[in-house]
Design a protein around this motif. Sequence first.
Motif, PDB file in Angstrom:
ATOM      1  N   TYR A 125       0.841  -1.208   0.000  1.00  0.00           N
ATOM      2  CA  TYR A 125       0.000   0.000   0.000  1.00  0.00           C
ATOM      3  C   TYR A 125       0.872   1.252   0.000  1.00  0.00           C
ATOM      4  O   TYR A 125       0.597   2.216  -0.735  1.00  0.00           O
ATOM      5  CB  TYR A 125      -0.926   0.027   1.220  1.00  0.00           C
ATOM      6  N   VAL A 126       1.922   1.259   0.829  1.00  0.00           N
ATOM      7  CA  VAL A 126       2.858   2.384   0.860  1.00  0.00           C
ATOM      8  C   VAL A 126       3.455   2.606  -0.534  1.00  0.00           C
ATOM      9  O   VAL A 126       3.585   3.736  -1.007  1.00  0.00           O
ATOM     10  CB  VAL A 126       3.987   2.133   1.902  1.00  0.00           C
ATOM     11  N   HIS A 127       3.755   1.484  -1.203  1.00  0.00           N
ATOM     12  CA  HIS A 127       4.386   1.529  -2.522  1.00  0.00           C
ATOM     13  C   HIS A 127       3.485   2.153  -3.583  1.00  0.00           C
ATOM     14  O   HIS A 127       3.969   2.624  -4.626  1.00  0.00           O
ATOM     15  CB  HIS A 127       4.794   0.101  -2.932  1.00  0.00           C
ATOM     16  N   MET A 128       2.188   2.171  -3.331  1.00  0.00           N
ATOM     17  CA  MET A 128       1.276   2.829  -4.272  1.00  0.00           C
ATOM     18  C   MET A 128       1.526   4.339  -4.338  1.00  0.00           C
ATOM     19  O   MET A 128       1.161   5.001  -5.308  1.00  0.00           O
ATOM     20  CB  MET A 128      -0.187   2.589  -3.862  1.00  0.00           C
ATOM     21  N   GLU A 129       2.158   4.883  -3.283  1.00  0.00           N
ATOM     22  CA  GLU A 129       2.366   6.332  -3.190  1.00  0.00           C
ATOM     23  C   GLU A 129       3.835   6.749  -3.288  1.00  0.00           C
ATOM     24  O   GLU A 129       4.135   7.914  -3.487  1.00  0.00           O
ATOM     25  CB  GLU A 129       1.794   6.861  -1.853  1.00  0.00           C
ATOM     26  N   THR A 130       4.771   5.791  -3.084  1.00  0.00           N
ATOM     27  CA  THR A 130       6.198   6.138  -3.108  1.00  0.00           C
ATOM     28  C   THR A 130       7.045   4.928  -3.513  1.00  0.00           C
ATOM     29  O   THR A 130       6.672   3.784  -3.236  1.00  0.00           O
ATOM     30  CB  THR A 130       6.675   6.652  -1.723  1.00  0.00           C
ATOM     31  N   GLY A 131       8.163   5.216  -4.151  1.00  0.00           N
ATOM     32  CA  GLY A 131       9.114   4.144  -4.461  1.00  0.00           C
ATOM     33  C   GLY A 131      10.120   3.926  -3.346  1.00  0.00           C
ATOM     34  O   GLY A 131      10.937   3.003  -3.416  1.00  0.00           O
ATOM     35  N   HIS A 132      10.043   4.765  -2.303  1.00  0.00           N
ATOM     36  CA  HIS A 132      11.048   4.710  -1.234  1.00  0.00           C
ATOM     37  C   HIS A 132      10.602   3.741  -0.127  1.00  0.00           C
ATOM     38  O   HIS A 132      10.406   4.120   1.030  1.00  0.00           O
ATOM     39  CB  HIS A 132      11.304   6.113  -0.680  1.00  0.00           C
ATOM     40  N   VAL A 133      10.438   2.483  -0.537  1.00  0.00           N
ATOM     41  CA  VAL A 133       9.981   1.442   0.383  1.00  0.00           C
ATOM     42  C   VAL A 133      10.604   0.126  -0.044  1.00  0.00           C
ATOM     43  O   VAL A 133      10.776  -0.146  -1.234  1.00  0.00           O
ATOM     44  CB  VAL A 133       8.428   1.366   0.400  1.00  0.00           C
ATOM     45  N   ALA A 134      10.976  -0.692   0.938  1.00  0.00           N
ATOM     46  CA  ALA A 134      11.576  -2.006   0.672  1.00  0.00           C
ATOM     47  C   ALA A 134      10.813  -3.062   1.469  1.00  0.00           C
ATOM     48  O   ALA A 134       9.908  -2.750   2.238  1.00  0.00           O
ATOM     49  CB  ALA A 134      13.053  -2.005   1.047  1.00  0.00           C
ATOM     50  N   GLY A 135      11.214  -4.319   1.284  1.00  0.00           N
ATOM     51  CA  GLY A 135      10.518  -5.401   1.968  1.00  0.00           C
ATOM     52  C   GLY A 135       9.183  -5.706   1.328  1.00  0.00           C
ATOM     53  O   GLY A 135       8.223  -6.096   2.007  1.00  0.00           O
ATOM     54  N   LEU A 136       9.106  -5.526   0.007  1.00  0.00           N
ATOM     55  CA  LEU A 136       7.852  -5.755  -0.704  1.00  0.00           C
ATOM     56  C   LEU A 136       7.656  -7.234  -1.008  1.00  0.00           C
ATOM     57  O   LEU A 136       8.619  -7.986  -1.171  1.00  0.00           O
ATOM     58  CB  LEU A 136       7.852  -4.961  -2.011  1.00  0.00           C
TER      59      LEU A 136
END
Length: 344
Positions: A125-136
């Motif tokens: 869900y976070v990734h829907m708004e930003t690319g600055h996320v890991a652990g997907l």
Amino acid sequence: MKLFETLAEMGHEEVVMCSDPSVGYRGILAVHSTKLGPALGGTRFWQYATDEEAITDALRLSRGMTYKNAVAGLHLGGGKSIIIGDNKTKDREKIFRAHGRFVESLGGRYITAEDVGTTTKDMDYVHMETGHVAGLAGKSGDPSPVTAHGVFRAVQASANRMWGSDGLEGKTVAIQGCGSVGTHLARELHQAGAKLIVSDIDSGKAARVSQMTGAKIVEGDAIFSADADIFSPCALGGIINNTTIPKLKVQIVAGGANNQLLEERHGDELQKRGILYAPDYVANAGGVINVYGEIAGWDAQRALDKADDIYDTVLKVFDIAETKNIPTYEAADRLAEQRLAEAT
């Protein structure tokens, strides 16, 4: 709390208080340091008693990530984010998308991932708004094999320092916690010829590890007084304390749990008793190495190879402790501070 004095004392670069009342979102983004690279640290979703308690946790955890990433030799700084609220809520997409928008607003200075109270699905869900996320989901995957391998290497390094050999044949290791990390660690220790004693609040998990490795199962606090050479805490933090230290019969403490010392002085107490302590955030850095591997585009084998380096890092920590005549937990901080100083 005198907020600006606390920030100056702890060395934080930026703390952002975030709110989106339309979706019931309240959050804190804490960037401690970007000297070595973007600040990486997970999102913790927790119902804090007070806002001050949440801020304190964000500041403490983000600084801890700076030190963990520095000691692990990663090109990452330290950060952490907090979502204040009930982490059992079903209405997650709106909350985590709001969180993602605030992460995006920092322009890549902070990269988030999952932590207590959050999941890989939440990170999607976070990734829907930003690319600055890991652990997907479908990316670096379950970090526990890499974390466990790093802990195994920390155990070997500790054995080398204590007994002059990496060999664990015939040594007895008491593992507290048979979750993912504890189970993978038990498998590696068993393959290395160690005898195992295990405990877990979930008797089914302990039984599975016993079936796989022939480990002896003990109940509850009996793990602290087990006749073992090495104690490996892989469950809750704060388990090295006034109550447990007198019970320990081991010569080494090296495990995967976070914040193993209830207070720093308990590290001094271990030293006084001649027990060698592999500092937790050095031993369990495999998890953050796994996430960094996802960011850097590594395959699974390269992340495991990087976790191998934990062996040398633990020995460096022991060398600093011996040379400076300080406890190992303090030596780990010195090593992190040295790397941070070299980056300025």
